[in-house]
Scaffold this motif. Structure first.
Motif, PDB file in Angstrom:
ATOM      1  N   UNK A 122       0.825  -1.211   0.000  1.00 34.64           N
ATOM      2  CA  UNK A 122       0.000   0.000   0.000  1.00 34.64           C
ATOM      3  C   UNK A 122       0.857   1.257   0.000  1.00 34.64           C
ATOM      4  N   UNK A 123       1.940   1.239   0.751  1.00 41.54           N
ATOM      5  CA  UNK A 123       2.829   2.410   0.775  1.00 41.54           C
ATOM      6  C   UNK A 123       3.341   2.714  -0.631  1.00 41.54           C
ATOM      7  N   UNK A 124       3.663   1.673  -1.385  1.00 43.15           N
ATOM      8  CA  UNK A 124       4.136   1.859  -2.759  1.00 43.15           C
ATOM      9  C   UNK A 124       3.015   2.372  -3.654  1.00 43.15           C
ATOM     10  N   UNK A 125       1.833   1.789  -3.514  1.00 39.80           N
ATOM     11  CA  UNK A 125       0.706   2.171  -4.367  1.00 39.80           C
ATOM     12  C   UNK A 125       0.213   3.584  -4.059  1.00 39.80           C
ATOM     13  N   UNK A 126       0.442   4.048  -2.854  1.00 40.55           N
ATOM     14  CA  UNK A 126       0.047   5.403  -2.463  1.00 40.55           C
ATOM     15  C   UNK A 126       1.166   6.411  -2.709  1.00 40.55           C
ATOM     16  N   UNK A 128       4.219   6.424  -1.595  1.00 39.13           N
ATOM     17  CA  UNK A 128       4.991   6.724  -0.388  1.00 39.13           C
ATOM     18  C   UNK A 128       6.020   5.614  -0.169  1.00 39.13           C
ATOM     19  N   UNK A 129       6.927   5.431  -1.144  1.00 38.60           N
ATOM     20  CA  UNK A 129       7.889   4.322  -1.056  1.00 38.60           C
ATOM     21  C   UNK A 129       8.803   4.405   0.161  1.00 38.60           C
ATOM     22  N   UNK A 130       9.064   5.617   0.613  1.00 42.44           N
ATOM     23  CA  UNK A 130       9.929   5.785   1.780  1.00 42.44           C
ATOM     24  C   UNK A 130       9.335   5.228   3.057  1.00 42.44           C
ATOM     25  N   UNK A 131       8.024   4.968   3.037  1.00 39.98           N
ATOM     26  CA  UNK A 131       7.354   4.434   4.228  1.00 39.98           C
ATOM     27  C   UNK A 131       7.163   2.920   4.167  1.00 39.98           C
ATOM     28  N   UNK A 132       7.521   2.285   3.060  1.00 45.46           N
ATOM     29  CA  UNK A 132       7.178   0.871   2.883  1.00 45.46           C
ATOM     30  C   UNK A 132       7.775  -0.015   3.973  1.00 45.46           C
ATOM     31  N   UNK A 133       9.046   0.216   4.321  1.00 43.14           N
ATOM     32  CA  UNK A 133       9.681  -0.614   5.346  1.00 43.14           C
ATOM     33  C   UNK A 133       9.055  -0.380   6.719  1.00 43.14           C
ATOM     34  N   UNK A 134       8.748   0.888   7.011  1.00 42.45           N
ATOM     35  CA  UNK A 134       8.132   1.203   8.298  1.00 42.45           C
ATOM     36  C   UNK A 134       6.687   0.720   8.346  1.00 42.45           C
ATOM     37  N   UNK A 135       6.014   0.760   7.210  1.00 45.45           N
ATOM     38  CA  UNK A 135       4.654   0.230   7.145  1.00 45.45           C
ATOM     39  C   UNK A 135       4.662  -1.269   7.402  1.00 45.45           C
ATOM     40  N   UNK A 226       0.967   6.162   8.343  1.00 46.19           N
ATOM     41  CA  UNK A 226       1.183   4.764   8.707  1.00 46.19           C
ATOM     42  C   UNK A 226      -0.085   4.121   9.262  1.00 46.19           C
ATOM     43  N   UNK A 227      -0.782   4.843  10.126  1.00 43.88           N
ATOM     44  CA  UNK A 227      -2.002   4.294  10.704  1.00 43.88           C
ATOM     45  C   UNK A 227      -3.074   4.091   9.633  1.00 43.88           C
ATOM     46  N   UNK A 228      -3.166   5.031   8.698  1.00 44.53           N
ATOM     47  CA  UNK A 228      -4.138   4.904   7.607  1.00 44.53           C
ATOM     48  C   UNK A 228      -3.821   3.694   6.733  1.00 44.53           C
ATOM     49  N   UNK A 229      -2.546   3.519   6.421  1.00 40.81           N
ATOM     50  CA  UNK A 229      -2.120   2.362   5.636  1.00 40.81           C
ATOM     51  C   UNK A 229      -2.461   1.072   6.372  1.00 40.81           C
ATOM     52  N   UNK A 257      -5.901  10.909   2.587  1.00 41.04           N
ATOM     53  CA  UNK A 257      -5.194  10.596   1.345  1.00 41.04           C
ATOM     54  C   UNK A 257      -5.825  11.257   0.123  1.00 41.04           C
ATOM     55  N   UNK A 258      -6.874  12.040   0.346  1.00 39.18           N
ATOM     56  CA  UNK A 258      -7.587  12.728  -0.742  1.00 39.18           C
ATOM     57  C   UNK A 258      -8.061  11.723  -1.789  1.00 39.18           C
ATOM     58  N   UNK A 259      -8.713  10.671  -1.296  1.00 38.76           N
ATOM     59  CA  UNK A 259      -9.247   9.623  -2.160  1.00 38.76           C
ATOM     60  C   UNK A 259     -10.753   9.507  -1.944  1.00 38.76           C
ATOM     61  N   UNK A 260     -11.466   9.092  -2.984  1.00 33.13           N
ATOM     62  CA  UNK A 260     -12.896   8.847  -2.837  1.00 33.13           C
ATOM     63  C   UNK A 260     -13.109   7.457  -2.248  1.00 33.13           C
ATOM     64  N   UNK A 261     -14.334   7.193  -1.789  1.00 30.91           N
ATOM     65  CA  UNK A 261     -14.660   5.861  -1.278  1.00 30.91           C
ATOM     66  C   UNK A 261     -14.394   4.791  -2.336  1.00 30.91           C
TER      67      UNK A 261
END
Length: 274
Positions: A122-126, A128-135, A226-229, A257-261
């Motif tokens: 999800x971090x990659x798809x959003x 936010x690659x820098x968060x992938x390991x922490x996610x 992170x919590x949203x992911x 994340x400024x995304x629709x449902x």
């Protein structure tokens, strides 16, 4: 921000044993904090613990991290990913061997690993690659308080039964009423003891307190990411199970994340098919 403990919780924590960090992880942390960390020394430290080194290689070669070619050695993983990215993965996999589970929780780590892998994707798809390991690390750590409390309280099965009917957000409150503490607090204290970043500690601590959390200032932007992911990953992994928890979080996550449902639903479906 601070983890708030009641007097009753402080008494309980004198009896609940939080698992210590393995020696290899302590040595690893000490070397990574040096002004000029020695990569070869770090590799030897990790190789000294076969379970940790094997688990790290399994993770970095998994679909969650989309490696172009297989990494077959720890020193190669460090050189390719860099220390900043390898540190959270090492802490994450070390957790699985440190927090023991009973036969009744036989699939616990399988579930958490699946969630962790979804978090990384999800971090990659959003974007936010820098968060992938922490996610990934959050996906493994966020429920670590559950097996710890399961070992301490013999009737903890009632919490699972309650969660099946009402979701884990309400089950977290139920735990506090039954035992004067909850898995979110225990998990956050474990994360603190293991030296996880503050954003991670508070994401674990507040994972079930979603009402107005995004406007309260309790979590910074990284913590909210992170919590949203994590919430999206849990929805993808569990489907309709614990749907109550997802419904509470949906609108805030969409806004964050400024995304629709529909876009979030499509994201979940893509992850489920990955």
């Amino acid at each position: 921000m601070a983890i708030t403990l009641t007097q009753q919780e402080k008494l309980i924590l004198k009896q609940v044993a939080l698992p210590p960090r393995p020696q290899a992880l302590l040595d690893f942390a000490a070397e990574t904090k040096q002004p000029e960390p020695d990569i070869s020394k770090i590799a030897k430290i990790l190789q000294s613990d076969g379970a940790i080194s094997a688990a790290v290689l399994q993770v970095v070669n998994s679909a969650a991290f989309r490696r172009n070619r297989e990494i077959d050695a720890i020193d190669q993983a460090i050189m390719m990913l860099g220390l900043k990215r390898i540190i959270p993965l090492v802490k994450a996999v070390a957790l699985k061997s440190s927090v023991k589970t009973s036969a009744a929780l036989a699939t616990f780590w399988d579930d958490q690993t699946k969630i962790a892998e979804c978090c990384a994707q999800l971090a990659l798809r959003l974007n936010k690659p820098g968060l992938s390991n922490y996610a990934y690390m959050l996906g493994l750590f966020h429920f670590a308080g559950v097996p710890i409390l399961y070992q301490h309280f013999k009737d903890y099965d009632c919490v699972f039964e309650f969660a099946e009917q009402n979701g884990w957000d309400k089950a977290n409150v139920f735990q506090s009423q039954q035992y004067n503490t909850c898995h979110a607090t225990i998990g956050a204290l474990l994360a603190q003891q293991w030296g996880l970043p503050k954003a991670m500690i508070y994401a674990i601590y507040y994972q079930h307190d979603m009402e107005d959390l995004y406007s309260s200032g309790e979590l910074d932007e990284v913590g909210l990411d992170l919590l949203s992911i994590l919430k999206i990953a849990r929805s993808a992994c569990y489907g309709d199970k614990y749907q109550q928890d997802w419904l509470v979080a949906t609108d805030q996550i969409c806004d964050h994340f400024n995304l629709s449902d529909d876009e979030v639903t499509e994201l979940i479906q893509d992850i489920m098919l990955a």
